[in-house]
Design a protein around this motif. Sequence first.
Motif, PDB file in Angstrom:
ATOM      1  N   TYR A  45      -8.391  16.961  12.983  1.00  0.00           N
ATOM      2  CA  TYR A  45      -8.537  18.239  12.081  1.00  0.00           C
ATOM      3  C   TYR A  45      -7.080  18.661  11.301  1.00  0.00           C
ATOM      4  O   TYR A  45      -7.184  19.265  10.293  1.00  0.00           O
ATOM      5  CB  TYR A  45      -8.641  19.525  13.143  1.00  0.00           C
ATOM      6  CG  TYR A  45      -9.703  19.213  13.851  1.00  0.00           C
ATOM      7  CD1 TYR A  45     -10.940  19.352  13.158  1.00  0.00           C
ATOM      8  CD2 TYR A  45      -9.943  19.572  15.032  1.00  0.00           C
ATOM      9  CE1 TYR A  45     -12.272  19.269  13.757  1.00  0.00           C
ATOM     10  CE2 TYR A  45     -10.984  19.480  15.997  1.00  0.00           C
ATOM     11  CZ  TYR A  45     -12.188  19.208  15.002  1.00  0.00           C
ATOM     12  OH  TYR A  45     -13.535  19.204  15.827  1.00  0.00           O
ATOM     13  N   MET A  46      -6.047  17.677  11.583  1.00  0.00           N
ATOM     14  CA  MET A  46      -4.947  17.926  10.822  1.00  0.00           C
ATOM     15  C   MET A  46      -5.115  17.484   9.468  1.00  0.00           C
ATOM     16  O   MET A  46      -4.576  17.907   8.424  1.00  0.00           O
ATOM     17  CB  MET A  46      -3.659  17.214  11.518  1.00  0.00           C
ATOM     18  CG  MET A  46      -2.318  17.410  10.889  1.00  0.00           C
ATOM     19  SD  MET A  46      -1.596  18.416  12.186  1.00  0.00           S
ATOM     20  CE  MET A  46      -0.755  17.032  13.213  1.00  0.00           C
ATOM     21  N   GLY A  47      -5.632  16.220   9.288  1.00  0.00           N
ATOM     22  CA  GLY A  47      -6.074  15.611   8.019  1.00  0.00           C
ATOM     23  C   GLY A  47      -7.111  16.502   7.099  1.00  0.00           C
ATOM     24  O   GLY A  47      -7.121  16.420   5.782  1.00  0.00           O
ATOM     25  N   PHE A  80      -5.629  24.431  13.537  1.00  0.00           N
ATOM     26  CA  PHE A  80      -7.160  24.510  13.386  1.00  0.00           C
ATOM     27  C   PHE A  80      -7.632  25.725  14.486  1.00  0.00           C
ATOM     28  O   PHE A  80      -8.913  26.078  14.187  1.00  0.00           O
ATOM     29  CB  PHE A  80      -7.835  22.905  13.811  1.00  0.00           C
ATOM     30  CG  PHE A  80      -9.103  23.048  13.455  1.00  0.00           C
ATOM     31  CD1 PHE A  80      -9.383  22.863  12.082  1.00  0.00           C
ATOM     32  CD2 PHE A  80     -10.239  23.205  14.338  1.00  0.00           C
ATOM     33  CE1 PHE A  80     -10.663  22.812  11.708  1.00  0.00           C
ATOM     34  CE2 PHE A  80     -11.583  23.038  13.828  1.00  0.00           C
ATOM     35  CZ  PHE A  80     -11.596  22.825  12.300  1.00  0.00           C
ATOM     36  N   TYR A  81      -6.719  26.324  15.269  1.00  0.00           N
ATOM     37  CA  TYR A  81      -7.179  27.573  16.222  1.00  0.00           C
ATOM     38  C   TYR A  81      -7.213  28.501  15.449  1.00  0.00           C
ATOM     39  O   TYR A  81      -7.735  29.661  15.949  1.00  0.00           O
ATOM     40  CB  TYR A  81      -6.077  27.481  17.196  1.00  0.00           C
ATOM     41  CG  TYR A  81      -6.264  26.293  18.358  1.00  0.00           C
ATOM     42  CD1 TYR A  81      -7.210  26.588  19.467  1.00  0.00           C
ATOM     43  CD2 TYR A  81      -5.364  25.321  18.314  1.00  0.00           C
ATOM     44  CE1 TYR A  81      -7.089  25.520  20.390  1.00  0.00           C
ATOM     45  CE2 TYR A  81      -5.570  24.290  19.453  1.00  0.00           C
ATOM     46  CZ  TYR A  81      -6.516  24.243  20.308  1.00  0.00           C
ATOM     47  OH  TYR A  81      -6.501  23.487  21.243  1.00  0.00           O
ATOM     48  N   THR A  82      -6.638  28.752  14.273  1.00  0.00           N
ATOM     49  CA  THR A  82      -6.714  29.733  13.360  1.00  0.00           C
ATOM     50  C   THR A  82      -7.672  29.804  12.298  1.00  0.00           C
ATOM     51  O   THR A  82      -8.174  28.753  11.779  1.00  0.00           O
ATOM     52  CB  THR A  82      -5.267  29.979  12.747  1.00  0.00           C
ATOM     53  OG1 THR A  82      -5.076  28.914  11.741  1.00  0.00           O
ATOM     54  CG2 THR A  82      -4.179  30.053  13.813  1.00  0.00           C
ATOM     55  N   ILE A  83      -7.975  30.771  12.046  1.00  0.00           N
ATOM     56  CA  ILE A  83      -9.292  31.038  11.022  1.00  0.00           C
ATOM     57  C   ILE A  83      -8.692  30.590   9.568  1.00  0.00           C
ATOM     58  O   ILE A  83      -9.443  30.048   8.727  1.00  0.00           O
ATOM     59  CB  ILE A  83      -9.857  32.432  11.009  1.00  0.00           C
ATOM     60  CG1 ILE A  83     -10.921  32.502   9.850  1.00  0.00           C
ATOM     61  CG2 ILE A  83      -8.938  33.540  10.644  1.00  0.00           C
ATOM     62  CD1 ILE A  83     -12.307  31.757  10.084  1.00  0.00           C
ATOM     63  N   LYS A  88      -8.731  26.455   5.170  1.00  0.00           N
ATOM     64  CA  LYS A  88      -8.210  25.551   4.394  1.00  0.00           C
ATOM     65  C   LYS A  88      -8.686  24.251   4.611  1.00  0.00           C
ATOM     66  O   LYS A  88      -9.114  23.416   3.573  1.00  0.00           O
ATOM     67  CB  LYS A  88      -6.665  25.267   4.773  1.00  0.00           C
ATOM     68  CG  LYS A  88      -5.732  25.424   3.712  1.00  0.00           C
ATOM     69  CD  LYS A  88      -4.520  25.043   3.970  1.00  0.00           C
ATOM     70  CE  LYS A  88      -3.378  25.965   4.893  1.00  0.00           C
ATOM     71  NZ  LYS A  88      -2.061  25.410   5.371  1.00  0.00           N
ATOM     72  N   ALA A  89      -9.320  23.844   5.710  1.00  0.00           N
ATOM     73  CA  ALA A  89     -10.004  22.575   5.906  1.00  0.00           C
ATOM     74  C   ALA A  89     -11.229  22.746   5.329  1.00  0.00           C
ATOM     75  O   ALA A  89     -11.491  21.593   4.598  1.00  0.00           O
ATOM     76  CB  ALA A  89     -10.311  22.646   7.593  1.00  0.00           C
ATOM     77  N   TYR A  90     -12.061  23.889   5.259  1.00  0.00           N
ATOM     78  CA  TYR A  90     -13.378  23.937   4.871  1.00  0.00           C
ATOM     79  C   TYR A  90     -13.317  23.628   3.302  1.00  0.00           C
ATOM     80  O   TYR A  90     -14.029  22.969   2.513  1.00  0.00           O
ATOM     81  CB  TYR A  90     -14.109  25.270   5.078  1.00  0.00           C
ATOM     82  CG  TYR A  90     -15.384  25.527   3.975  1.00  0.00           C
ATOM     83  CD1 TYR A  90     -16.528  24.607   4.505  1.00  0.00           C
ATOM     84  CD2 TYR A  90     -15.336  26.626   3.214  1.00  0.00           C
ATOM     85  CE1 TYR A  90     -17.624  24.832   3.802  1.00  0.00           C
ATOM     86  CE2 TYR A  90     -16.338  26.484   2.693  1.00  0.00           C
ATOM     87  CZ  TYR A  90     -17.596  25.849   2.760  1.00  0.00           C
ATOM     88  OH  TYR A  90     -18.678  25.986   2.006  1.00  0.00           O
ATOM     89  N   GLU A  91     -12.346  24.412   2.651  1.00  0.00           N
ATOM     90  CA  GLU A  91     -11.937  24.190   1.132  1.00  0.00           C
ATOM     91  C   GLU A  91     -11.585  22.653   0.810  1.00  0.00           C
ATOM     92  O   GLU A  91     -12.085  22.513  -0.433  1.00  0.00           O
ATOM     93  CB  GLU A  91     -10.757  25.133   0.712  1.00  0.00           C
ATOM     94  CG  GLU A  91     -11.445  26.525   0.408  1.00  0.00           C
ATOM     95  CD  GLU A  91     -10.666  27.577   0.561  1.00  0.00           C
ATOM     96  OE1 GLU A  91      -9.178  27.392   0.651  1.00  0.00           O
ATOM     97  OE2 GLU A  91     -11.009  28.998   0.694  1.00  0.00           O
ATOM     98  N   GLY A 112     -13.630  22.813  18.740  1.00  0.00           N
ATOM     99  CA  GLY A 112     -13.248  23.084  17.284  1.00  0.00           C
ATOM    100  C   GLY A 112     -14.312  22.850  16.406  1.00  0.00           C
ATOM    101  O   GLY A 112     -14.594  23.671  15.552  1.00  0.00           O
ATOM    102  N   ALA A 113     -15.080  21.729  16.734  1.00  0.00           N
ATOM    103  CA  ALA A 113     -16.042  21.398  15.659  1.00  0.00           C
ATOM    104  C   ALA A 113     -17.165  22.579  15.858  1.00  0.00           C
ATOM    105  O   ALA A 113     -17.934  22.730  14.767  1.00  0.00           O
ATOM    106  CB  ALA A 113     -16.957  20.186  16.261  1.00  0.00           C
TER     107      ALA A 113
END
Length: 326
Positions: A45-47, A80-83, A88-91, A112-113
């Motif tokens: 999720y970092m990437g 990734f635990y935070t909204i 950011k990941a989604y964008e 997480g998924a």
Amino acid sequence: MESKVTKIGVLTSGGDAPGMNAAIRAVVRTGIYHNLEVYGIMRGYMGMIDNDIFKMESKTVANIIQRGGTILKTARCKEFYTIEGRKKAYENLKEFGIDGLVVIGGDGSFRGAQIFSHEFDIPCIGLPGTIDKDIAGTDFTIGFDTAVNTAVDAIDKVRDTADAHDRLFIIEVMGRDSGYIALHSGVATGAENILIPERKTDVESVVKALEEKHGRKKLVNIIVVAEGESFGAVELAKVITERIPDQEVRVTILGHIQRGGSPTCFDRLIASRMGYAAVECLIAGKFNVFVGILNNKMHYIPLDQAIKQKQKISEDWMKIVKILSS
Ligand code: ADP
């Protein structure tokens, strides 16, 4: 109903496991076969959050099926635990047009998924990649077979020296809070006792059994202890030394060798089948499931099940351990 996924992302997350590369290869090549674009996401999720994402081709995954670790690297990602982190990941995914995800990891990665999928309406498919075999709903997880075979090989070697010196070795194996590596490697190496987190250790009965065997001159060389077992290998060695002073006792902690190395044939096969099934599943419009194997058949199991339940260890196993070591 068939969905319209066109671009899919694949990542490996949490603890690494041998066979993850074979799974990545299967996802990439099945995706390309179906005319999908496939994107590799680095370090789990970092990437996704750092936008470390690249397009994968068939040749990107050449010559990796036999390699341990993961070419996509893996990580644990606090953000990734935070909204905010997930947004950011989604964008970043949106920028690439990625509309489906394959997450290869353990139950934490599945959690997480599931959250991410609900929040942003992105289909996610899980592949159980963990040496611990601690995911309910599947008979096997990618990496478990390799880890157990590594443990078996190491325990066999320790037994040679244990036998030569008439020593007792207490061997700690991995598995976090799951006892499966201990159980399988212990049975397969003829361990005299196996201590796992799923059963409370009765130290008194462990020592009594040793005293009884010691009394009738039965050699006891190996006790396998899971790392998550509460009493602990070192503590057990102390108690045995106090109670049976003429028994030499040593502790061996196998550690991270169990995570590495070339995956076994079995792990390569299930990783290939699961990777293929994950893409088929996305195309068929299923999501929020993980791919598991039950009775040698592929199954799609709700992510919920992996998150809320643990694999159980049947009483039969414990009976087998007792009878075969007597
Ligand atoms: P594993 O997948 O091997 O069980 P972890 O439990 O460390 O490993 O989970 C891997 C990653 O999955 C975490 O570092 C985090 O980024 C993500 N994750 C786990 N649980 C959650 C959660 N409740 N909410 C959001 N992300 C999560």
